[in-house]
Write an enzyme that holds these catalytic residues in place. Sequence first.
Site, PDB file in Angstrom:
ATOM      1  N   ASP A 144       5.543  27.178 -57.216  1.00  0.00           N
ATOM      2  CA  ASP A 144       4.061  27.016 -56.732  1.00  0.00           C
ATOM      3  C   ASP A 144       3.878  25.727 -57.502  1.00  0.00           C
ATOM      4  OD1 ASP A 144       1.637  27.908 -56.023  1.00  0.00           O
ATOM      5  OD2 ASP A 144       1.131  28.777 -57.631  1.00  0.00           O
ATOM      6  N   LYS A 145       2.522  25.544 -57.066  1.00  0.00           N
ATOM      7  CA  LYS A 145       2.093  24.085 -57.967  1.00  0.00           C
ATOM      8  C   LYS A 145       0.891  24.793 -58.921  1.00  0.00           C
ATOM      9  CE  LYS A 145      -1.416  21.809 -56.432  1.00  0.00           C
ATOM     10  NZ  LYS A 145      -2.399  21.675 -57.755  1.00  0.00           N
TER      11      LYS A 145
END
Length: 1323
Positions: free
Chosen positions: A264-265
Site C-alpha cells: 500500500d502507499k
Amino acid sequence: MNVRVGDIIKLENNQFVAADLLLLCSSEPHGLCYIETAELDGETNMKVRQAIPVTSELGDTSKLARFDGEVICEPPNNKLDKFGGTLYWKENKYPLSNQNMLLRGCVLRNTEWCFGLVIFAGPDTKLMQNSGRTKFKRTSIDRLMNTLVLWIFGFLVCMGVILAIGNAIWEHEVGVCFQIYLPWDEGVHSAFFSGFLSFWSYIIILNTVVPISLYVSVEVIRLGHSYFINWDKKMYCAKRRTPAEARTTTLNEELGQVEYIFSDKTGTLTQNIMVFSKCSVNGHSYGDVQDMLGHKAELGERPEPVDFSFNPLADPRFQFWDPSLLEAVKLGDPHVHEFFRLLSLCHTVMSEEKSEGELYYKAQSPDEGALVTAARNFGFVFRSRTPKTITVHELGQAITYQLLAILDFNNIRKRMSVIVRSPEGKIRLYCKGADTILLERLHPVNQDLTNVTTDHLNEYAGEGLRTLVLAYKDLEEGYYQDWSERLHRAGSAPEAREDRLARLYDEVEHDMMLLGATAIEDKLQQGVPETIAILTLANIKIWVLTGDKQETAVNIGYSCKMLTDDMTEVFVITGHTVLEVREELRKAREKMMDSSRSMGNGFSYQEKLSSSKLTSVLEAIAGEYALVINGHSLAHALEADMEVEFLETACACKAVICCRVTPLQKAQVVELVKKYKKAVTLAIGDGANDVSMIKTAHIGVGISGQEGIQAVLASDYSFSQFKFLQRLLLVHGRWSYLRMCKFLCYFFYKNFAFTMVHFWFGFFCGFSAQVRCWLLTLAVGGRQFLWESRAQKRIPTVYDQYFITLYNIVYTSLPVLAMGVFDQDVPEQRSMEYPKLYEPGQLNLLFNKREFFICIAQGIYTSVLMFFIPYGVFADATRDDGAQLADYQSFAVTVATSLVIVVSVQIGLDTGFWTAINHFFIWGSLAAYFAILFTMHSDGLFQMFPNQFRFVGNAQNTLAQPTVWLTIALTTVVCIMPVVAFRFLKLDLKPELSDTVEERGAAAAGGRSRQLAEGNTLHLRRLRYEDSGRYSCSAGGRPLRSLRLLVEEPPETPRVSCYRRSHDKDVLCEWPQRAKPSPGTRATLWVKRRFSAENATEQRCRYFSKARKFVCRVKVPPGADDTKPLVVSTCVNNGAGGSAGEDRIITLSSVLKPDPPLNVTVEALEKAPQRLRVNWSYPSSWDPRFYWLRFQVRYRPEPAQTFTEVDQVTTTWLDIRDAWRGTRHVVQVRAQEEFGHGTWSEWSREAVGTPWTDPRDLTSEMGPFSSQFPTEDGTYWVTLPPELFQEDDAADAGGAVVEASARSTASPYAFLGIALFVGIVVR
C-alpha cells in the site's frame, strides 16, 4: 448472560457490547452515545451513534417496559458498515440505519449508560459473521516435506518387501535344515508366512527412517526464529515504542523466498501524518513559497511560517508558509471565507474541549483532521456538534448552523456532503470529494475555473500531494422540502434502500459551484527509498497498489526510487474499454521485445529459462521498464481472457504501480500472481482496506500506523516502519531459510545413515529381523562368541535397543537444533551489503528434491561404510590377549560409536557460525554418548536389572582395544573425506556468492584483500565511488588497523548556462551533473566585471539532487547597468582534483529568460466558426509595471503535428482567425523581454479549444475543407487533371491532389461539399 433477540439491555460506560443492538436511548442529550470500534475495524478513534428521536426519550425503565415496537430488518450478514431496517411503533414507521446500531465488539465510551434492543445475538451478529474460518498458511518447505515423508514411507515399504522376500527364500532354502534345534515360532508353518511376519518386523525396526520427530524439531526451530524477530532491537521503533512481532511461527523460512512485494502507499510508504500544504481557491493557488534561488520551498530554506497569533484557538502545531492566504482571510475575500467555512462544516470530526480554549479533534481519517485543523487556524474554528447543529467560530464570532442532512462518504461515492441552514435561513449543500467524481457534477458556468483548478490539481498531484475538490450548491426551500420527504421515504423503504438513497444523493449533488481544491502532504517514511533500492537489488519485484490518483502515485514512485530516470520506459495504461487496454498492453510488450535485441547471457538467465515459473520470454528481456495502470483499466485487465497478458507484461517490468484500486482489486492482483507465477508473495499495508490483500498473500505484514490495528491483527508479522522490511527479509528471512534447509539436509542424512545399517545387516542374519547367534557365527568364519551358551535366544538388531531409543532423542537432537537456530553463513552486515545473497532462496536452491536425493545418497554411502568396514575388520581381528574380537556386542558398540562420531563431525563441517551453545551441544552429545554407553555396561546396572543389562563390561573391553579405535578412525575418515574434498573443490572451482563474501571476511566492502610485506605501500587502482567503504589491515592474521576509504572521481567539466527570470531578480547560473557528486565535492562561481581590475565575487554553489544540477546565485545590486559585460568562471573540486569551466561573458539583459506564461485558455467566439480567442497572463516572477513582455503564440489543429506561429504579440490575448472549423486546436504561448533581450521562455502548457460551430451551416473555401457533416473516415481525395489549371500552374504534370475533410456521417452533404470545392478550384 443469556441474551436473546428482543431483549432490552442496559450498558454502562466502558462495557463491551454483547450483541447487535438498536440504540433506544442514552444518558447524553438527543440520544447520543460514543463507541470505540477497535475490535471491529481496528480504528481507535471514537465514533458517535444516535437513537432515533422517537425513542430517545425512553430513559425511564417504566417507559421502556411499555415499549412494544416491531423491527423488520435485513437478514444476518457480515457488512459492518451497513444496516437497513424499519421500526414500526404507534402506527408509524421509522427508518433505521447503521448510525442507530451498536455492534457486538464495540466498547461504550464517555457515555454513562444506554439502553438497546437486541437485533442479532450469538452467531448472527456481524462480528461473528465476519469471523469465518481462517485459511491456514503453509510454506513451500512444509509442502515439500510432506511429499518427501510420503516418499520415505514408500521407500520403507520397499525395504520391508525386499527383506521379507529374502527371509522367505532363506527360510525355504537354508532355515529348513535347522528345524531340529532352531524351530520356527509357534504359529509359523511355512517360509512364506515367516516372510510375511518379517515384513512387519522390518517395518518396525526400520521405522526410524521416517522422520517422525522432524515436525517437532522444525516447530522448535521456527519458534526460536520468531523470538529472534521479536527481540531484534534494530526493528524496534523508539518513537512509538513498538517492537517487531512475529504473529506466526510457521512462515519464517518463507521470508527468505519472497519474489513479489505488494505494498500500500498511504501509511505504508508514507507516514500517514497529513499536513495541509496547499490549496486552490477561485483559481488562485496558495502555498507555493520560493526560496532564494527561485525554486519552490521544498528545495531550499523555508521562510518563517505564518503567524496565527491573532487566533487564540489556533493549533500551535499547525504550520503554513504562504502569508497571502491569511491576508485574503483578513481582507474578507468571500471565496476564501466560503472555502474554509466548507472545511469547518463538511466532516464527521468530533470535538473535545479538555480545558478552556484547548480543542482536541477526533477524526475518522487523518485527511479529515488535517482539513478541519487548517480551517481552525485560519479563523473558522469547529467547536461542537449535536445531531441537528454544528457550531463554528468564524473569525471570533460563534455561529450555529442547523444540520439538515449528511450524505456519507463511501468507496463508491468517493465524496461527502452536508446540507446546512445558516442563521439567515439560507439552505446550502457543501461537498468535498475526489476530482474524478466531483468535476463531473459541476455547473457548466464553472468551465473556466475548472480548467485552472485542474491545472492546479495536476501540479499538486505531481508533487505527491493528496487532493480533494470542494464545491457548494444553494437549495431552494421548496425543493429541499420535497427532496427531504423523498429521502425519508427512501430511508424507510424495505427493499433497495441503498439504491434509492444513492439516486437521491446523486440528484442533489449536481450543478454545484466550484470553490477550489485542497492539497495534503503525506511525506515518505524514513528509509523507504533505500529499502526499495536494496530489495530491488535482491531481485524482489515491488508492486504498489494504492487508491490515490495516478499523478500522486507516480510522483511517490519517483520519490521512493521505484521509478527512475534511467528506466528504458514507463508504460501508462489508461484504457477505458477492454479493447483499449488489450491494445495498450500489446504495444507495451512489442516495445519491450523490439528494444531487447539480445536475450541476455550467463547463469542467471539460463536458470530462468529452465525454471517452470517462466511463462513468457518477456522476463528475460534487457532493459528496465515500469508499468502504471489505473483502476478502471485494471478491472478490464483482471478479466479471465486478459489476465495472463496483463501478468506477463507486468512481470517483465521492474516496478508496477496500480492506482485508484479497490480493496478487492488488491486481493485479485495478489491472487493472480500466486496463481500463475507460483512465486512467494508478500503483502504489506497499514489499513483496514489492506486486510484482504494481506490475507491473500503468502506472507502478510501489518504496519502499526495511524489507521488502527486491523491490518496488524490480520497479519503474520508486524512492525511500525516500512524500512524494517529490509531487515526482516534479508537478515531474518534469509537466515531462517538457510538454517531450515541445512537442518533438513542433515536430518535426512543422519536418519538414513543410522537406519540403512539395519538393512545391510539383514543380508547377514537370514533376513530374520531378529538375529540368531549362530547366524553371525557362520558369517564371521565359524568362530564362536563369548556367550555361545545363549545360542537359542533371540537377540536385538545390529544396535543396542537403548541406542536406537536415544539416538534421535539425546545423541543427535541438540546439535542439529543448535545449528537450525543459531547458524549463519555471513554476518548480518554482509547480508544487507550484498542483496544478491537473497537469490538462492527465491530459486529454491538450498533444499529441493535434488538436494534431498543428494542427502539420501550421502546417508546411504555412510551406512555402507559404517557396516562393511567394521565387518571386514572384525572378520580376522583379535584382542590383545589373542581371543577372537568378532562378537555381536563388540560389533554393535563399534558401529554405534563410529556412527555418533561421524555424524558429529559432519554437523561440525555443516556449522558455519560457532557459538558456545553449538560447542556445548556437539561435544556434550559425544560425552553423553560415552557416559551412557559405559553406564549401561556397568556392573551396577546389571545388579539392579540383570535381565535388561546383561553385557557387563562389554563397552569397556571393546573400546580398550586399539583395533576398535583404528576401525572407528578409518570409518570416520573414509566417510568424511569425500565430503571435505568435494567442498574444497567447489569452493575453489565454483564458489557461491556466500562463499566469496565469507572468504573476504574482514575485507572492505569492495572485497579487496592484499598481502603486504612489512613497510610496503598498497596501491589501489581503477577504483570508483562505489568502492568507498571501510577497509581493514592485518598482519599474520592479526588485525592492525581499520580505515574508511572515500573514492572520489575527478569532477565533470561544468558547462554553465545563466538566466534571469526578471529585471528585478538575481541571476541563476546552473550546470547539470551526469553522476551524483561525492560528499566532498565543492562548486564555486566567480563573477567580475569585464575589463575591470576589481576582485571577483565568489559564490558557493549548491547541488540539487532532484534536478541533478548545481545552482549558483549571482546577486544583482539595485540600479546595476544591464548592458555592462560580466565574466562568469566556475570551478568544481573534490579529493580527486579540480575541473574548471570555460569563462562565460554575459550581460544582465542577455540572460533574461522569463518563466512561461500562466493560465493559458482557448475560447470559442460565438458565430465565428473560424476564430478562437487565446488568453494568458504574465508569469508570477515578472513585474509588468516596469518591464513588459512580448509573446509568441503557436497553434495547430489536431491531429496535425506542425504549428502555425504568430510573433510580436504585445497583449495577453490573441484572436486566431484561420482556425479549422469543428476541429480541436492545441495552443501554446511563450514570452521574451519586450526589446528582445535575453532568450525566449519555455513553451507554456498546452491549452485546447474548438471554434464555434453551427450544424446548419455548410461552407467551403480554398485550402483545407472543413464541414460540420463528416463522413465515417472523415477524408476524401480528389485528383484534378492538369488542363483545368492555367499555364503557370501546369508544372505538376501528375495533377493536383486535394484533400477534403468532412465532419459528419451524412454522406449526401459530404459529396455536395466535395463537388462544391472542386467547382471553386476549377473556376
